[in-house]
Design a protein around this motif. Sequence first.
Motif, PDB file in Angstrom:
ATOM      1  N   SER A  71       0.814  -1.220   0.000  1.00  0.00           N
ATOM      2  CA  SER A  71       0.000   0.000   0.000  1.00  0.00           C
ATOM      3  C   SER A  71       0.845   1.268   0.000  1.00  0.00           C
ATOM      4  CB  SER A  71      -0.930  -0.003   1.219  1.00  0.00           C
ATOM      5  OG  SER A  71      -0.172   0.000   2.430  1.00  0.00           O
ATOM      6  N   GLN A  72       2.148   1.165   0.278  1.00  0.00           N
ATOM      7  CA  GLN A  72       3.014   2.334   0.276  1.00  0.00           C
ATOM      8  C   GLN A  72       3.464   2.737  -1.122  1.00  0.00           C
ATOM      9  OE1 GLN A  72       3.452   3.945   3.224  1.00  0.00           O
ATOM     10  NE2 GLN A  72       2.101   2.320   4.019  1.00  0.00           N
ATOM     11  N   TYR A  73       3.173   1.903  -2.108  1.00  0.00           N
ATOM     12  CA  TYR A  73       3.583   2.175  -3.484  1.00  0.00           C
ATOM     13  C   TYR A  73       2.353   2.249  -4.379  1.00  0.00           C
ATOM     14  CZ  TYR A  73       8.208   0.771  -1.796  1.00  0.00           C
ATOM     15  OH  TYR A  73       9.385   0.677  -1.091  1.00  0.00           O
ATOM     16  N   ASP A  74       2.408   3.185  -5.324  1.00  0.00           N
ATOM     17  CA  ASP A  74       1.309   3.299  -6.282  1.00  0.00           C
ATOM     18  C   ASP A  74       1.285   2.121  -7.250  1.00  0.00           C
ATOM     19  OD1 ASP A  74       0.551   5.709  -5.150  1.00  0.00           O
ATOM     20  OD2 ASP A  74       1.835   6.891  -6.488  1.00  0.00           O
ATOM     21  N   ASN A  75       2.472   1.659  -7.621  1.00  0.00           N
ATOM     22  CA  ASN A  75       2.552   0.557  -8.575  1.00  0.00           C
ATOM     23  C   ASN A  75       3.693  -0.371  -8.174  1.00  0.00           C
ATOM     24  OD1 ASN A  75       2.103  -1.089 -10.777  1.00  0.00           O
ATOM     25  ND2 ASN A  75       3.170   0.231 -12.217  1.00  0.00           N
ATOM     26  N   PRO A  76       3.529  -1.156  -7.102  1.00  0.00           N
ATOM     27  CA  PRO A  76       4.613  -2.041  -6.664  1.00  0.00           C
ATOM     28  C   PRO A  76       4.926  -3.083  -7.730  1.00  0.00           C
ATOM     29  CG  PRO A  76       2.575  -2.580  -5.536  1.00  0.00           C
ATOM     30  CD  PRO A  76       2.310  -1.324  -6.288  1.00  0.00           C
ATOM     31  N   SER A  77       6.196  -3.346  -7.914  1.00  0.00           N
ATOM     32  CA  SER A  77       6.622  -4.294  -8.941  1.00  0.00           C
ATOM     33  C   SER A  77       6.451  -5.726  -8.459  1.00  0.00           C
ATOM     34  CB  SER A  77       8.076  -4.045  -9.317  1.00  0.00           C
ATOM     35  OG  SER A  77       8.925  -4.282  -8.207  1.00  0.00           O
ATOM     36  N   ILE A  78       6.515  -6.629  -9.412  1.00  0.00           N
ATOM     37  CA  ILE A  78       6.429  -8.050  -9.090  1.00  0.00           C
ATOM     38  C   ILE A  78       7.601  -8.478  -8.213  1.00  0.00           C
ATOM     39  CG2 ILE A  78       6.551 -10.352 -10.088  1.00  0.00           C
ATOM     40  CD1 ILE A  78       3.847  -9.133 -10.414  1.00  0.00           C
ATOM     41  N   VAL A  79       8.775  -7.913  -8.479  1.00  0.00           N
ATOM     42  CA  VAL A  79       9.959  -8.267  -7.701  1.00  0.00           C
ATOM     43  C   VAL A  79       9.788  -7.852  -6.244  1.00  0.00           C
ATOM     44  CG1 VAL A  79      12.451  -7.934  -7.464  1.00  0.00           C
ATOM     45  CG2 VAL A  79      11.430  -8.111  -9.737  1.00  0.00           C
TER      46      VAL A  79
END
Length: 346
Positions: free
Chosen positions: A158-166
């Motif tokens: 939730s801290q990232y707008d678009n968290p990566s798969i990694v």
Amino acid sequence: MTVSNFPTGGSPKEGLSNEPRRPGAIKRFGQSFAMFRNGKSLVGLIIVAIFMLTAVFAPWIAPYGPLEKDFDSLKQPPSAEHWLGTTHLGEDVFSQIVYGTRGVLVVGLIAGILATLVAVIVGVAAGYVRGWRSESLSALTNVFLVIPGLPLIIIVASQYDNPSIVLISAVIAITGWAWGARVLRAQTMSLRNRDFVQAARANGEKLYRIIAVEMLPNLTAIIASSFVGTVTAAVLGLTTLAFIGVIPITNLNWGTILFWAQQNGAFPDFWWWYFPAGLCIAIFGMALSLINFGIDEYVNPRLRSAGERARAMRKKGMSLTSGVTAVRDGSDSEPDGEAVTPTRKP
């Protein structure tokens, strides 16, 4: 008088040959994969291989793009044009299932590899060393055992707008390595007092060589089981996070398909929208469980002997589910006075 240097009954070529014996090397290499020879593991490996091939050749298997829309076929049931029907925007469900396999496998493999590496390093080190170092590593493992994995992943994502798969894979790995490390520590503590380890230590072998050469080959089955278990947890965690909408819905996987189906009222009427994705999750989880069961049967001597007896009885046509009849034998050859007569299939 000339004395022959060659062994009796052999040719010169045979006597001077220094080539290694190929069958022995092949046999030793095959023994490393003996845990995958039983029926459960083979079935699980075949299913996983099918999913992997599907992910690799997705552009050639899927008839449409995963987001390609057909506005003339909205929420249509399975047909010749759309094998698994369409979504509310006319997207082909079968194509989404095929492309969604990639996201599931990538997260599962990355999380499994990272968690297994940490588990091997911490678990083997904690089991081999003694004193405060072993207790410190054991305490660290216990701390991560009680950390709730799913809430932590939700907070981080939730801290990232678009968290990566990694990033998602790394968080799953951080919360999933402790169980494997705990088991590896216990097994390593058992191995460190074996004769071959004591002999290597007495010969002055370095620590890294004792662990890498003497111990790790004996821990292969447990490491493989830890890897499979972590992959299973990673896949279930990914699909759960995608279904509740925590990770970006643009990262296509089986969980996002269920998310869109739930958001657009597909339950329960439009079964073709959610049922295939749920079935894929169940089949993939079953395949990983079969692999784990096969590894457990290989590691546990009791399970291995029971499995061998069961396979031998099947070959002889004996029933495994029917009861056995105890027959009283009065001869002196039977100490307990009892003999068991197995029943055969009719």
